[in-house]
Scaffold this active site. Structure first.
Site, PDB file in Angstrom:
ATOM      1  N   HIS A 115       0.822  -1.197   0.000  1.00 28.87           N
ATOM      2  CA  HIS A 115       0.000   0.000   0.000  1.00 28.87           C
ATOM      3  C   HIS A 115       0.863   1.255   0.000  1.00 28.87           C
ATOM      4  O   HIS A 115       1.901   1.297   0.651  1.00 28.87           O
ATOM      5  CB  HIS A 115      -0.904  -0.034   1.228  1.00 28.87           C
ATOM      6  CG  HIS A 115      -2.157   0.741   1.040  1.00 28.87           C
ATOM      7  ND1 HIS A 115      -2.272   2.034   1.434  1.00 28.87           N
ATOM      8  CD2 HIS A 115      -3.338   0.400   0.478  1.00 28.87           C
ATOM      9  CE1 HIS A 115      -3.481   2.464   1.140  1.00 28.87           C
ATOM     10  NE2 HIS A 115      -4.146   1.486   0.561  1.00 28.87           N
ATOM     11  N   LYS A 474       5.979  36.598  29.928  1.00 26.99           N
ATOM     12  CA  LYS A 474       7.394  36.223  29.959  1.00 26.99           C
ATOM     13  C   LYS A 474       8.294  37.448  29.940  1.00 26.99           C
ATOM     14  O   LYS A 474       9.166  37.614  30.796  1.00 26.99           O
ATOM     15  CB  LYS A 474       7.758  35.361  28.730  1.00 26.99           C
ATOM     16  CG  LYS A 474       7.082  34.030  28.635  1.00 26.99           C
ATOM     17  CD  LYS A 474       7.533  33.265  27.405  1.00 26.99           C
ATOM     18  CE  LYS A 474       7.240  33.952  26.078  1.00 26.99           C
ATOM     19  NZ  LYS A 474       5.821  34.154  25.779  1.00 26.99           N
ATOM     20  N   SER A 542       8.975  29.131  22.836  1.00 22.41           N
ATOM     21  CA  SER A 542       9.588  27.784  22.786  1.00 22.41           C
ATOM     22  C   SER A 542       8.592  26.682  23.136  1.00 22.41           C
ATOM     23  O   SER A 542       8.664  26.092  24.209  1.00 22.41           O
ATOM     24  CB  SER A 542      10.841  27.702  23.662  1.00 22.41           C
ATOM     25  OG  SER A 542      10.697  28.408  24.873  1.00 22.41           O
TER      26      SER A 542
END
Lengths: 638, 302
Positions: A115, A474, A542
């Site tokens: 396949h 942050k 990140s």
């Protein structure tokens, strides 16, 4: 307890047993596209070699009525489709191993799916095979998938091919048709350097030329398939190659015995021979070749042994033993063919685990030279490799290991890549050659050390890596931290995701591949800055664990802290200081973390800031305390 | 009788030894499942070879259903003592307390409770991260696709759609806490290979494999040996002394004997060559439907 005696043996039986014990083993795989009749062919081989037991056959008759595709006849293919799901779908979706035996040989057959998307399984089956049977349907001849199969088996180093031109009954046993297919295949395969190609016209369904040469193809003068498989010499020349053995396990039953257990991969070894540990260059002599059945005078390729050496040398699992006059290269960068086997694409720069022989090290693809279209063999540019794609890549390792071209040494030239977090086997590779730059570019010894530079600044160089969703806070916290450190006379620098994208990383977008490279570059820059003695605050979404791990691995223990700014996405979205969430929701920005691109939460961050529950000032104090090496925020806030 | 160094048996032996050493080197707490049958006997023999002159660096585990043939238990205790190996015997006490027996609860449920659940209990109790099993790919269709290192989730389930690709002889031994690997060093052996190897290496096996006159009842088309007084006879059943042997061993009420006069190893091998039924034919549990082994494996059976 007494074993029943081995008695009453006739001479015939003795001879039979002796023959059995001289019988050789051939491992081969079968490949072809859907409906070429692979499973039927293996079922036929089992049937012809009388390997089908009566109870299996009656189960087969039962199943044939339920799932079969051959009407009233028994469908031999159903013998092989082992898993229920496959039987229902009528396609083989995983490699099945089958066994049959004749007077001369024992055979292990890997039945691999034809396949489209199952290149992965074919590579798996081919990796342990010495020969490949490629099926084509006589009505259709060479198709795209035939090219693909020929390419993959050659990539995996198979040198002997049988082209089984199946369903020859459906083209009225036409000699010209067969000759045309054989010719076309030989042209196609010319570049692959197969040692032998034998083409056989056959009918798996009716058995023509499978076990016996068929009267229905009087124009064919070659062997039947089974006859060829019994006789073909697959030229196992491992004995003539240089000696190699990967150390699997150090055997220490007591203080007087220290043996190195492993299987001889190639060449041979005798007591008294000098061996060398490839990685360290340490030499010693073989004292004994120990086995349960007594010491050996010679250890040949394929033998499992335990070696004792004349000297107490430093060697352990993962080491490769060689002879001193022919040692493998010990390198940390090399080129390889890589077959990708996982739904998550391979991203250059992402760290994976690489297992080669008995050694496991950290590795990353440093460059995709090109990917190879397995149908046209064309080389294409690529930024990532997806499931079932094949590429030529460069890899870099965390440390140099003994590694060699796959064509010369299968054992030290084959490797798998393992995902560091899910532990899935994600890729399989074959080394093509070592890259010289690794051995020629030596580290410059620098007299002023990073410690010296940091000392001059009265600080320890560290990296605080802030990770979290866009808008989580942050940068805000990193700024507070920097101000506090600055006030204390510390030398700091903030690497901010947005800012870096304007300069260093302006060539990168937001695909997964680019995100990985984005983080890798920043991690390397952070590392250079700590070499310069700075305290580095990295403020980066990140999103992937693997890259945060990469950044961590660049630093010594204790010098890196993951600061997880954990703010619920609802809060981030409500703030939406840059208006990005609104755009992402409107579909104007794609691959936005938290919306249509995943964020993988840190599992054990050094500092976990739940910004909805903790004052930012207090959170910043905790980060400062870590940077200064204090136990708690209270210690330095006087 | 010694085996030619280049023969297929020697290649199979070397491959099995290599697999065992990989497991011993890569896992922190492996165990070898021991079922007392011929495959287990071969596996144990290979383990003695693989780590010589050391003893195998892992214990042996027998999941005792309390319905094994008495001769099997005697053989087990004797061989463990002679080889000086650590053996753990685990019985599913909950199953015993609930009165689960092959006669009262049907073979499927009984096997699930006393074997599958018993095995899971033992693996959890000792925190084994790898377990050797003696299964072979030639035994049954769903086994033909089994990996040599077969990954099991933290609740011991097997997902046939989500198996790790396994190339060359590079086995991926990495698992998270609670997950485990079932390792099958005999994957590429056939039943005939096993017998030939037992013959060549003179490996001790349970005497039940050899033909002898034994007390037999015919039940459901199978020849069941009356091994102790717990077997209750139906009115129409009667016990006959018949010359039989076993091709496969398990719980005596579920294991059918075959009529045979093969009383030596060469005779057994000779009989094998003309055998027309597979060995699992003698096991009641596989009969229900052809997908039944796959179902059991998904639930954590070996």
């Amino acid at each position: 307890m007494n074993q029943v005696p081995v008695a009453r043996e006739s001479a015939d039986f003795q001879r039979y047993i002796a023959e059995q014990e001289r019988k050789s083993l051939l491992r081969f795989l079968t490949c072809g596209s859907v409906d070429d009749g692979k499973s039927t062919l293996i079922g036929r081989l089992l049937y012809e070699t009388k390997m089908i037991f009566e109870d299996h056959f009656s189960a087969l008759e039962r199943d044939s009525r339920k799932h079969g595709t051959t009407g009233e006849e028994v469908d031999l293919a159903l013998l092989l489709d082992g898993l229920e799901a496959e039987r229902e779908q009528g396609i083989t979706i995983d490699v099945a191993y089958r066994f049959f035996t004749t007077d001369k040989r024992k055979f292990i057959v890997a039945d691999t799916p034809g396949h489209e998307q199952y290149t992965r399984n074919m590579a798996t089956g081919a990796s342990t095979s010495d020969l490949a049977v490629l099926l084509v349907d006589a009505r259709h001849g060479i198709v795209t998938q035939t090219r693909r199969h020929a390419f993959i088996v050659s990539l995996l180093g198979i040198r002997h091919i049988v082209l089984a031109v199946n369903k020859i009954d459906l083209v009225d046993f036409d000699q010209a048709r067969f000759a045309a297919i054989r010719e076309a295949f030989q042209q196609l395969a010319a570049d692959f350097g197969f040692a032998s190609i034998v083409s056989i016209p056959l009918s798996a369904r009716y058995g023509d030329n499978v076990a016996e040469v068929s009267p229905r193809t009087p124009w064919y003068h070659g062997p039947s398939l089974l006859d060829h498989l019994q006789r073909v010499d697959v030229g196992d020349d491992l004995a003539r190659r240089p000696f190699r053995m990967c150390v699997q396990w150090v055997n220490r039953p007591d203080l007087n015995f220290r043996g190195f257990a492993g299987t001889v991969a190639s060449g041979s070894l005798r007591p008294g021979d000098e061996i060398v540990v490839a990685r360290s260059g340490t030499r010693s002599r073989v004292e004994r070749i120990v086995t349960f059945d007594g010491d050996l005078d010679i250890a040949e390729a394929g033998t499992a042994v335990t070696l004792t050496l004349a000297d107490e040398i430093d060697a352990s699992r993962g080491d490769v033993f060689a002879k001193s006059d022919d040692r493998p290269e010990v390198i940390d960068q090399f080129a390889a063919h890589l077959v990708w086997m996982h739904e998550d694409p391979m991203l250059p720069g992402r760290p994976y685990l690489l297992k080669c022989g008995t050694r496991t090290v950290s590795a990353q693809v440093t460059e995709i030279r090109h990917k190879i279209d397995v149908n046209s063999f064309q080389h294409l540019a690529a930024k990532e490799l997806r499931l079932n794609e094949v590429g030529e890549v460069h890899l870099g390792l965390s440390e140099a290991i003994a590694i060699e071209p796959y064509r010369q040494h299968r054992e030290t030239g084959a490797f798998v890549l393992i995902d560091r977090f899910s532990n899935a086997t994600v890729g399989a590779g074959m080394v093509t050659h070592g890259l010289r730059r690794a051995t020629n570019v030596h580290w410059q010894a620098i007299d002023v050390t990073r410690e010296a530079r940091a000392q001059l600044k009265h600080q320890m160089a560290k990296v605080a890596w802030f990770t979290g969703l866009s808008g989580s806070g942050k940068s805000t916290i990193a700024n507070i931290v920097e101000k506090k450190l600055h006030a204390l006379g510390k030398h700091t620098f903030i690497l901010d995701g947005d800012n870096v994208r304007h300069g260093l990383n302006r060539d990168l977008g937001f695909t997964d591949a680019d995100r990985v490279e984005n983080v890798r570059r920043v991690a390397e820059v952070a590392r250079l800055m700590t070499d310069a003695g700075l305290i580095v605050l990295v403020s980066f979404i990140s999103p992937f664990k693997a890259e945060r791990q990469l950044a961590r691995d660049l630093m010594a223990a204790g010098e890196f802290a993951e600061v997880f700014v954990d703010t619920p996405i609802e809060t981030c979205e409500a703030r939406d200081s840059k208006g990005l969430y609104a755009k992402a929701r409107a579909g104007q920005i794609r691959n936005f973390t938290g919306i249509d691109s995943p964020y993988e939460r840190p599992e054990a961050p050094e500092i976990h800031i739940r910004s909805n529950e903790e004052a930012l000032e207090h959170a910043a104090d905790r980060v400062v305390a870590w940077i200064l090496g204090r136990d708690s925020a209270d210690d330095w806030v006087i | 009788m010694s085996v030619d160094q280049h023969s297929h048996l020697k290649r199979l032996e070397a491959e099995s030894i290599r697999i065992m050493r990989e497991v011993a080197a890569e896992f922190s707490n492996p165990v070898m499942l021991y079922s007392i049958g011929k495959d287990s006997s071969v596996m144990l023999h290979l383990a003695m070879k693989a780590f010589y002159p050391s003893k195998p660096p892992f214990p042996v585990l027998h999941v005792d259903t309390t319905w094994k043939f008495r001769e099997m238990i005697a053989f087990r205790d004797d061989i463990m003592q002679r080889l000086g190996l650590d053996m753990i015997v685990h019985v599913n006490q909950e199953g015993v307390a609930a009165g689960v027996t092959p006669f009262t609860h049907g073979s499927n449920y009984y096997t699930h409770v006393m074997k599958t659940e018993g095995l899971k209990q033992a693996l959890d109790k000792y925190g084994f991260d790898a377990a050797f099993g003696g299964a072979r790919r030639d035994e049954e269709k769903s086994r033909a696709k089994e990996r040599i290192f077969s990954f099991r989730s933290a609740n011991h389930t097997w997902d046939p759609k989500n198996q790790r690709p396994e190339l060359w002889q590079l086995y991926n031994a990495r698992v998270h806490k609670g997950e485990s690997i079932r390792a099958f060093p005999l994957s590429n052996w056939t039943e005939l290979d096993i017998w030939q190897y037992i013959l060549a290496e003179n490996i001790q096996i349970v005497p039940l494999y050899f033909a002898k006159r034994r007390p037999i009842v015919e039940r459901g088309g199978m020849l069941i040996m009356v091994d102790d007084e717990r077997m209750q006879l139906q009115p129409q059943e009667k016990v006959e002394e018949r010359l039989v042997r076993f091709r496969t061993l398990g719980c005596y009420p579920l294991t059918g004997a075959v009529e045979s006069s093969a009383a030596t190893l060469p005779e057994i091998v000779r009989e094998m060559l003309i055998a027309r039924t597979s060995e699992r034919q003698g096991r009641l549990i596989d009969h229900d439907e052809s997908g039944s082994m796959e179902k059991k494996k998904k639930e954590g059976y070996f």
